[in-house]
Design a protein around this motif. Structure first.
Motif, PDB file in Angstrom:
ATOM      1  N   LEU A 146       0.095  -5.180   4.790  1.00  0.00           N
ATOM      2  CA  LEU A 146       0.523  -5.251   6.185  1.00  0.00           C
ATOM      3  C   LEU A 146      -0.640  -5.146   7.164  1.00  0.00           C
ATOM      4  N   GLY A 147      -1.853  -5.044   6.637  1.00  0.00           N
ATOM      5  CA  GLY A 147      -3.024  -4.971   7.511  1.00  0.00           C
ATOM      6  C   GLY A 147      -3.259  -3.607   8.128  1.00  0.00           C
ATOM      7  N   LEU A 148      -2.670  -2.560   7.538  1.00  0.00           N
ATOM      8  CA  LEU A 148      -2.898  -1.203   8.012  1.00  0.00           C
ATOM      9  C   LEU A 148      -4.086  -0.579   7.288  1.00  0.00           C
ATOM     10  N   ARG A 149      -4.848   0.229   7.979  1.00  0.00           N
ATOM     11  CA  ARG A 149      -6.014   0.902   7.401  1.00  0.00           C
ATOM     12  C   ARG A 149      -5.592   2.294   6.927  1.00  0.00           C
ATOM     13  N   PRO A 150      -5.629   2.576   5.618  1.00  0.00           N
ATOM     14  CA  PRO A 150      -5.197   3.890   5.130  1.00  0.00           C
ATOM     15  C   PRO A 150      -6.210   4.985   5.467  1.00  0.00           C
ATOM     16  N   MET A 151      -5.718   6.043   6.143  1.00  0.00           N
ATOM     17  CA  MET A 151      -6.487   7.255   6.430  1.00  0.00           C
ATOM     18  C   MET A 151      -5.889   8.366   5.571  1.00  0.00           C
ATOM     19  N   VAL A 152      -6.698   9.077   4.805  1.00  0.00           N
ATOM     20  CA  VAL A 152      -6.154   9.932   3.748  1.00  0.00           C
ATOM     21  C   VAL A 152      -6.582  11.383   3.921  1.00  0.00           C
ATOM     22  N   HIS A 153      -5.596  12.272   3.873  1.00  0.00           N
ATOM     23  CA  HIS A 153      -5.835  13.711   3.767  1.00  0.00           C
ATOM     24  C   HIS A 153      -6.045  14.028   2.292  1.00  0.00           C
TER      25      HIS A 153
END
Length: 424
Positions: free
Chosen positions: A229-236
């Motif tokens: 979907l073109g989202l950038r994953p930001m991860v905790h």
């Protein structure tokens, strides 16, 4: 994100949004600025060089605009504005008159990332005004049933820190709970529907069958759906194994470093990265926001010393591998400047490296590689702060910008630009 005793910025009702990027737009007539700074000391990314800097509207340009004023700037040190790459202090939708936003701007922080925020259905993307930090938001993060940040947000609501939402309204707005891979994919789609360009994913000991965050299967499904979907994953992340999985899958960033809050002494090895981990992160272009301020805020004595030794160990591996590092404290009463102070205190970073961490790197993390900002070069957004001395040798000058622009618009007002910025 954790609760902090200093909650004065949250005593008024808070409005929150889920869109990652509200592009600058003209809500009012904005003067067009055209000028050249003569013989300024300009930050290149590796140090300072003396040269002219020309601005024509929103962009830096290579030639002096015809008829524009020239401003003697030999005394001036020019760097890009600072970026807070992990803050929850700026939870408010960008509305004029916010003293919280003004405080950040006065310290030269013109951009910020809030990697977990509450989405309000009636929030609209508002034009960016000069008295507002340009924010990147992700909306509610995706976790497992009962996982972080659910308990945190429920506590904040019950404590009346968030006054415009009830505990029952938190699911789907402050967080998304996903018990299966299909739940995860649906949650990612829900985030994408908010017009976000990034999504927050929670990993906390993902190999444990007792984890309340995402396990490996659900995390892989989330990253896969986000990329589609073109989202950038930001991860905790919490442990090194969590970071390793995120590195291997090529997420955009991990917004904590293993050991950010210190470590239980019987589990210290579980927080240690390896040189191979760091190499994978660099190869897959995964950025890291260490948030070392968390341990500094919560620990003291031997516990703080142990935490700082662990943090320095992991930071050195990441730095030596060439991983992009950003600055953000994840503290309500602190900001990127406080985080940069602590990174400087490790002795691992020289002045130019710290300035890159606080400026160009932060832009990449918050807004992505395609954003032409964070450098003082022709074709880039005309954004800078002016300092009276070289922050490599006068560190605290960073806290007192004398003038500042964002995309050609004055943020920190200075009379020297009165003639240069007039309606045309």
């Amino acid at each position: 994100m954790t609760k902090h005793s200093n909650l004065k910025t949250f005593l008024a009702p808070i409005s929150l949004m889920g869109a990652v990027l509200a592009a600058p737009a003209a809500a009012q007539e904005i003067p067009t600025c055209q000028f050249t700074l003569k013989d300024a000391n300009v930050f290149t990314g590796d140090g300072f060089e003396t040269r002219d800097v020309s601005i024509d509207g929103r962009r830096f340009v290579s030639e002096h605009p015809v008829g524009a004023p020239e401003i003697e700037a030999g005394w001036m040190y020019i760097i890009p504005p600072l970026v807070d790459a992990h803050t929850h202090t700026l939870d408010e939708v960008m509305r004029p008159g916010s003293s919280v936003h003004r405080g950040f701007l006065d310290r030269g922080i013109y951009y910020a990332l809030n990697p977990n925020s509450i989405l309000r259905d009636d929030d609209a993307a508002l034009p960016l005004a000069p008295d507002q930090v340009e924010m990147a938001y992700t909306g509610g993060g995706i976790t497992g049933p009962g996982g972080h940040p659910r308990p945190l947000y429920e506590g904040l609501v019950r404590a009346r820190i968030y006054r415009e939402i009830t505990v029952e309204e938190l699911p789907g707005r402050a967080y998304h709970e996903a018990a299966t891979a299909e739940d995860v994919r649906a949650a990612v789609r829900a985030v994408a529907a908010t017009r976000a360009t990034a999504v927050k994913l929670m990993l906390y000991d993902h190999k444990s069958p007792d984890t309340k965050a995402l396990d490996g299967e659900r995390f892989r499904a989330a990253v896969d759906e986000a990329k589609k979907l073109g989202l950038r994953p930001m991860v905790h992340v919490e442990f090194a194994a969590d970071a390793r999985l995120a590195f291997e899958l090529g997420v955009a960033a991990i917004v904590h470093m293993p050991g950010h809050a210190g470590a239980r002494r019987d589990l210290i090895d579980a927080y240690r990265l390896t040189a191979e981990d760091a190499a994978i992160a660099a190869r897959n272009n995964v950025a890291v926001v260490p948030t070392v301020a968390i341990a500094f805020n919560g620990a003291s004595g031997q516990a703080l010393k142990d935490a700082q030794e662990l943090q320095a160990y992991n930071l050195k591996l990441l730095r030596d591998a060439g991983v992009v590092i950003g600055a953000g404290s994840d503290r309500y009463s602190a900001d990127a400047l406080d985080e940069l102070d602590l990174l400087r205190a490790t002795g691992l970073f020289e002045g130019p490296e710290l300035l890159r961490i606080g400026t160009e790197n932060g832009i990449k993390i918050a807004f992505g590689e395609d954003r032409k900002a964070g450098r003082i070069e022709s074709g880039y957004e005309a954004s800078f702060i002016a300092l009276r001395s070289d922050p490599s040798t006068d560190w605290y000058t960073l806290r007192n910008p004398l003038a500042g622009f964002r995309a050609g618009q004055q943020i920190e007002q200075s009379r020297m630009f009165t003639q240069a910025c007039t309606a045309n």
